[in-house]
Design an enzyme around this catalytic site. Structure first.
Site, PDB file in Angstrom:
ATOM      1  N   CYS A  77       0.842  -1.030  -0.112  1.00 16.53           N
ATOM      2  CA  CYS A  77      -0.153  -0.056  -0.032  1.00 16.53           C
ATOM      3  C   CYS A  77       0.829   1.331   0.156  1.00 16.53           C
ATOM      4  CB  CYS A  77      -1.028   0.017   1.049  1.00 16.53           C
ATOM      5  SG  CYS A  77      -2.278   1.324   1.183  1.00 16.53           S
ATOM      6  N   HIS A 179      -4.124  -4.927  -0.275  1.00 14.31           N
ATOM      7  CA  HIS A 179      -3.565  -5.607   1.241  1.00 14.31           C
ATOM      8  C   HIS A 179      -3.591  -7.031   1.282  1.00 14.31           C
ATOM      9  CE1 HIS A 179      -3.379  -1.725   3.304  1.00 14.31           C
ATOM     10  NE2 HIS A 179      -4.265  -1.321   2.657  1.00 14.31           N
ATOM     11  N   GLU A 181      -2.765  -8.835   3.313  1.00 10.42           N
ATOM     12  CA  GLU A 181      -3.191  -9.095   4.585  1.00 10.42           C
ATOM     13  C   GLU A 181      -4.343  -9.277   5.140  1.00 10.42           C
ATOM     14  OE1 GLU A 181      -1.562  -6.536   3.884  1.00 10.42           O
ATOM     15  OE2 GLU A 181      -2.362  -4.755   5.267  1.00 10.42           O
TER      16      GLU A 181
END
Lengths: 197, 159
Positions: A77, A179, A181
């Site tokens: 990001c 993202h 994650e």
């Protein structure tokens, strides 16, 4: 494996740590140059604002250290955007690893396209080891108002108002705008691909 | 382009998921972390957790639960219920929530929305508004559907 997450004044480090934990990995969160230099792999996350983040990196001389790294580095990001040449977010000169790549704010004429982009979008035209085993058109989770344009370093693209870089790669430097994650199984697969480079 | 999202919402009471009808007749529906993991596996895009007790003393318990959820799920999630201040939000985000949702406090004090978005970014601030038909008209209600306000959707406060 000795995995380091670069600590700086941007949020989101906790969710990256949790994601690594789910993959059975632990990481050291640090801004110590020696520990970063000695790591097998480096993750450079971040949700925040470009100019304050770059200022912090400069004060800690990390803006010189990061481009000199030779092990695999993954920017996520804002982390990815700071590896580019320049960000229009408060007129910020970045680290220039992805040279000549400019980061611009979405400015859709169509008012139904909201900025920031928040949600799940497709990644296409996938290239390179980060996307081994990932299907073209897989969905990833995005939260961003600024984007990196298409460049020779683009290894994945996404369409939101226009076509832009979902991921960039130059030598040992990787960057993803989404993202991983927070991108369910697809994101975990991409993180795993990075960890097994 | 962005896809449509399917977002299961779990009501939390004293650390357990509860299911009711129109906020009443609550019954236990299981462990929030286990349920969250199941929804993830079944393909949910995001999750929302609403703490429906949310008293000040319980706030720390909620933060602990948020942390537990964050360690176990790999999709974004929003936490709401009884959020009144910047500090409330800080604690939840710090423990791994991706977004927070305000309801009653935002209706009572709309400037809270500005404060939160300035402190944490607009990407993590969600406003939820409960509405109910009262005397044949849609009305905004707060505090778990108890206090009707003289405020209709699309009409602005007090108009």
């Amino acid at each position: 494996m000795n995995l380091v997450i670069i600590k700086y004044n941007a949020g989101n480090i906790q969710s990256v740590l949790f994601a690594l934990e789910r993959l059975g990995m632990s990481a050291t969160v640090t801004d110590d140059p020696d520990l970063i230099r000695g790591a097998d792999k480096v993750i450079f996350p971040g949700v925040g604002e470009a100019s304050t983040a770059m200022q912090y990196l400069r004060q800690n001389k990390l803006d010189q250290l990061i481009p000199s790294l030779t092990q695999p580095v993954l920017g996520i990001c804002l982390g990815m955007q700071l590896l580019c040449e320049y960000s229009a977010e408060n007129d910020t000169r970045c680290m220039g690893i992805f040279d000549q790549v400019l980061v611009t704010r979405f400015n859709p004429e169509d008012r139904s396209i909201k900025v920031p982009q928040i949600g799940w979008n497709k990644i296409n035209a996938l290239q390179g080891p980060l996307f081994n085993g990932i299907e073209d058109g897989a969905y990833c989770y995005y939260v961003h108002g600024y984007y990196a344009g298409i460049s020779p370093y683009t290894v994945a693209s996404t369409h939101y108002d226009l076509l832009y870089s979902a991921a960039l790669q130059k030598n040992n430097f990787y960057g993803v705008q989404f993202h991983p994650e927070k991108s369910a199984a697809t994101g975990e697969h991409i993180l795993k691909n990075f960890l097994t480079l | 382009m962005l896809t449509k999202r399917i977002i299961p919402c779990l009501d939390i009471l004293d650390g357990r998921t509860v299911k009711g009808t129109n906020f009443l007749q609550l019954r236990d529906a299981g462990d929030p972390v286990e349920l969250a993991m199941r929804y993830c596996e079944e393909g949910a895009d995001e999750l929302v957790f609403l703490d429906i007790t949310a008293t000040t003393e319980k706030r720390k318990t909620l933060a602990k639960l948020v942390r537990e959820i964050a360690t176990h799920i790999n999709i974004p999630f929003t936490v709401g219920g009884g959020i009144n201040t910047v500090e409330d939000v800080h604690l939840l985000l710090e423990n791994g929530a991706d977004k927070i949702s305000v309801n009653s406090a935002a209706v009572k004090n709309p400037s809270l929305i500005d404060q939160l978005s300035k402190n944490f970014g607009s990407q993590c601030v969600v406003v939820a508004i409960d509405i109910k038909i009262i005397d044949g008209q849609w009305m905004v209600v707060t505090h778990g559907v108890v206090i009707p306000l003289n405020w209709k959707p699309g009409n602005g406060p007090g108009k």
